[in-house]
Design a protein around this motif. Sequence first.
Motif, PDB file in Angstrom:
ATOM      1  N   ASN A  27      38.246  55.888   7.913  1.00 49.49           N
ATOM      2  CA  ASN A  27      39.502  55.925   7.147  1.00 49.49           C
ATOM      3  C   ASN A  27      40.581  56.736   7.859  1.00 49.49           C
ATOM      4  N   ASN A  28      40.174  57.614   8.763  1.00 51.55           N
ATOM      5  CA  ASN A  28      41.136  58.417   9.525  1.00 51.55           C
ATOM      6  C   ASN A  28      41.596  57.727  10.805  1.00 51.55           C
ATOM      7  N   VAL A  29      40.962  56.594  11.154  1.00 48.12           N
ATOM      8  CA  VAL A  29      41.395  55.826  12.322  1.00 48.12           C
ATOM      9  C   VAL A  29      42.691  55.101  11.974  1.00 48.12           C
ATOM     10  N   ARG A  30      43.699  55.240  12.787  1.00 51.75           N
ATOM     11  CA  ARG A  30      44.999  54.640  12.484  1.00 51.75           C
ATOM     12  C   ARG A  30      44.907  53.117  12.429  1.00 51.75           C
ATOM     13  N   GLY A  31      45.646  52.553  11.491  1.00 53.55           N
ATOM     14  CA  GLY A  31      45.654  51.099  11.331  1.00 53.55           C
ATOM     15  C   GLY A  31      45.817  50.733   9.870  1.00 53.55           C
ATOM     16  N   TRP A  32      45.853  49.445   9.575  1.00 55.19           N
ATOM     17  CA  TRP A  32      46.154  48.973   8.225  1.00 55.19           C
ATOM     18  C   TRP A  32      45.023  48.141   7.626  1.00 55.19           C
ATOM     19  N   LEU A  33      43.960  47.937   8.360  1.00 53.59           N
ATOM     20  CA  LEU A  33      42.859  47.105   7.882  1.00 53.59           C
ATOM     21  C   LEU A  33      42.128  47.800   6.731  1.00 53.59           C
ATOM     22  N   HIS A  55      32.055  37.535  21.799  1.00 52.38           N
ATOM     23  CA  HIS A  55      32.894  38.058  20.725  1.00 52.38           C
ATOM     24  C   HIS A  55      34.184  38.596  21.350  1.00 52.38           C
ATOM     25  N   VAL A  56      35.328  38.200  20.779  1.00 56.06           N
ATOM     26  CA  VAL A  56      36.622  38.606  21.336  1.00 56.06           C
ATOM     27  C   VAL A  56      37.548  39.052  20.207  1.00 56.06           C
ATOM     28  N   GLU A  57      38.285  40.115  20.476  1.00 55.91           N
ATOM     29  CA  GLU A  57      39.300  40.603  19.538  1.00 55.91           C
ATOM     30  C   GLU A  57      40.639  40.675  20.265  1.00 55.91           C
ATOM     31  N   ILE A  58      41.665  40.051  19.676  1.00 53.67           N
ATOM     32  CA  ILE A  58      43.004  40.093  20.251  1.00 53.67           C
ATOM     33  C   ILE A  58      43.877  40.980  19.372  1.00 53.67           C
ATOM     34  N   GLY A  59      44.248  42.134  19.881  1.00 55.05           N
ATOM     35  CA  GLY A  59      45.025  43.107  19.117  1.00 55.05           C
ATOM     36  C   GLY A  59      44.109  44.172  18.550  1.00 55.05           C
ATOM     37  N   SER A  60      43.959  45.284  19.260  1.00 61.20           N
ATOM     38  CA  SER A  60      42.973  46.307  18.866  1.00 61.20           C
ATOM     39  C   SER A  60      43.601  47.593  18.339  1.00 61.20           C
ATOM     40  N   TYR A  61      44.806  47.889  18.770  1.00 57.78           N
ATOM     41  CA  TYR A  61      45.536  49.080  18.338  1.00 57.78           C
ATOM     42  C   TYR A  61      44.692  50.335  18.570  1.00 57.78           C
ATOM     43  N   SER A  62      44.303  51.042  17.519  1.00 61.87           N
ATOM     44  CA  SER A  62      43.522  52.275  17.679  1.00 61.87           C
ATOM     45  C   SER A  62      42.022  52.062  17.482  1.00 61.87           C
ATOM     46  N   GLY A  63      41.627  50.805  17.259  1.00 67.93           N
ATOM     47  CA  GLY A  63      40.202  50.503  17.181  1.00 67.93           C
ATOM     48  C   GLY A  63      39.630  50.379  15.790  1.00 67.93           C
ATOM     49  N   SER A  65      39.643  47.853  13.553  1.00 66.77           N
ATOM     50  CA  SER A  65      38.879  46.609  13.409  1.00 66.77           C
ATOM     51  C   SER A  65      37.810  46.492  14.488  1.00 66.77           C
ATOM     52  N   THR A  66      38.077  47.051  15.660  1.00 64.94           N
ATOM     53  CA  THR A  66      37.111  47.009  16.764  1.00 64.94           C
ATOM     54  C   THR A  66      35.788  47.636  16.336  1.00 64.94           C
ATOM     55  N   ILE A  67      35.867  48.736  15.620  1.00 64.25           N
ATOM     56  CA  ILE A  67      34.674  49.438  15.137  1.00 64.25           C
ATOM     57  C   ILE A  67      33.869  48.536  14.204  1.00 64.25           C
ATOM     58  N   CYS A  68      34.551  47.805  13.339  1.00 65.11           N
ATOM     59  CA  CYS A  68      33.878  46.918  12.382  1.00 65.11           C
ATOM     60  C   CYS A  68      33.118  45.807  13.101  1.00 65.11           C
ATOM     61  N   ILE A  69      33.746  45.213  14.106  1.00 61.89           N
ATOM     62  CA  ILE A  69      33.130  44.087  14.808  1.00 61.89           C
ATOM     63  C   ILE A  69      32.019  44.567  15.736  1.00 61.89           C
ATOM     64  N   ALA A  70      32.292  45.605  16.517  1.00 60.12           N
ATOM     65  CA  ALA A  70      31.300  46.108  17.473  1.00 60.12           C
ATOM     66  C   ALA A  70      30.071  46.661  16.779  1.00 60.12           C
ATOM     67  N   SER A  71      30.253  47.214  15.574  1.00 63.11           N
ATOM     68  CA  SER A  71      29.111  47.746  14.825  1.00 63.11           C
ATOM     69  C   SER A  71      28.105  46.658  14.502  1.00 63.11           C
ATOM     70  N   ALA A  72      28.588  45.425  14.347  1.00 61.83           N
ATOM     71  CA  ALA A  72      27.687  44.307  14.063  1.00 61.83           C
ATOM     72  C   ALA A  72      26.793  44.007  15.258  1.00 61.83           C
ATOM     73  N   LEU A  73      27.327  44.203  16.460  1.00 61.52           N
ATOM     74  CA  LEU A  73      26.562  43.896  17.664  1.00 61.52           C
ATOM     75  C   LEU A  73      25.408  44.872  17.862  1.00 61.52           C
ATOM     76  N   THR A  74      25.580  46.105  17.469  1.00 63.56           N
ATOM     77  CA  THR A  74      24.532  47.115  17.677  1.00 63.56           C
ATOM     78  C   THR A  74      23.272  46.766  16.896  1.00 63.56           C
ATOM     79  N   PHE A  89      46.742  49.484  24.586  1.00 66.97           N
ATOM     80  CA  PHE A  89      45.834  50.223  23.708  1.00 66.97           C
ATOM     81  C   PHE A  89      46.439  51.577  23.343  1.00 66.97           C
ATOM     82  N   GLN A  90      46.206  52.003  22.110  1.00 59.30           N
ATOM     83  CA  GLN A  90      46.698  53.299  21.671  1.00 59.30           C
ATOM     84  C   GLN A  90      45.915  54.423  22.345  1.00 59.30           C
ATOM     85  N   PRO A  91      46.542  55.584  22.539  1.00 58.55           N
ATOM     86  CA  PRO A  91      45.886  56.686  23.251  1.00 58.55           C
ATOM     87  C   PRO A  91      44.557  57.130  22.630  1.00 58.55           C
ATOM     88  N   ASP A  92      44.424  56.943  21.310  1.00 54.37           N
ATOM     89  CA  ASP A  92      43.199  57.389  20.642  1.00 54.37           C
ATOM     90  C   ASP A  92      42.131  56.299  20.536  1.00 54.37           C
TER      91      ASP A  92
END
Length: 391
Positions: A27-33, A55-63, A65-74, A89-92
């Motif tokens: 919830n502290n990761v920047r973004g609107w998802l 698996h591909v993501e276009i538009g990652s910003y601070s990550g 949504s990336t966290i949501c998708i990559a977590s599925a792969l683990t 990509f955002q600095p964080d």
Amino acid sequence: MNSNILLEKLNEHNTPFLNINQLKLWNNVRGWLPYSAGKVLNAAASLSLLNYGKHVEIGSYSGRSTICIASALTKTYPEESLTAIDIAFQPDFDSNIKLFELSNYVKKIQGKSIDIAEKWEYPISFLFIDADHSEAACLADLFSWDNHIIKNGILALDDTAGAFYLGPALAESIILSSHAYEAIISSGGVSIFQKKGNIQNPTDNYILKILRQHVYIRHASSVSGALDINLVAPKSSSENMAKVIMRLKNASILIKMIENSFYEELYYTILYLQAIIEFQLGNVEISLEILNKVKVLNNCKFIHYNLPIQPFIFLRLGQIYDLLGSRKEAIVNYKKAADYKNLNVIQSASKSFITKKFTLKSSQNYNLLRDYHLFSKFSKSEILLPKINKK
């Protein structure tokens, strides 16, 4: 996997994938998802045919949504990684991915997505598009990456709900009108589609114009809250209300772009939306004039929802007469709206206003808007052809 099975499995997998501590960090990761959309992305990524594609993501910003998708792969495909593409990509981003111990599951590619698509060599089983929301950029991403998605692969689009963003909404309309993808589920503004064939670029300007008309109508309907029970008259002294006024003016401009079309449903839908926009801008008399002009409709429905226009007109007339102090006229129209027994929300609201005078609310809830989205039984997603001759 057919679409019904996919939907069933998505619902089964649509469960929390982060523990309480992880959710606080996320919830502290920047973004609107919103988390509801994150869960759908995670479930869809888990179910995609990764053995046959990437698996591909276009538009990652601070990550976020990336966290949501990559977590599925683990959990499902620990030997694979998510390709995250962003023009900047955002600095964080890296620190956020590392915080969730996903660095080994995310591969970054920085650059323009359409340029990367030209050089891309791998089949894709899951693609999430959440980049530039302009019409041109959204369509460029859609057409340049579509051929890389395998049959029965999953395409996810962000910010499609309500057509608040024109680019994603137009991309969604093209997807559905081409019958190349089947709509599966929507949550938190993210829509999931399953591929059935390649998209045909709508080179026919007439078809593209019709698609844009639908998007513009949905956009104007959303920003004006036209299907909400309680509408708001903006106050110029409020900063938030000033923003609403600007959005409504933009919606009016969009309507004027298509007001010369001659479809019956389109024509009367536009008139209704114009009345609602005037109502919210405080031009009550103008709104009343427009609504009285179209209240003679019988079976005409909205062009974007499979709902009759007339009960909404009677409800609005009742509310406006209440605001003008004409209580007797208001009750007459509420009773007419309440006669529509198949529209429970309108019937219930109308009955409540018969006993208690309508007053303007200080905020909007968009109650009906949430119900009448793409996947609702009321939705109209097909291209609609003219039903009457041009005048």
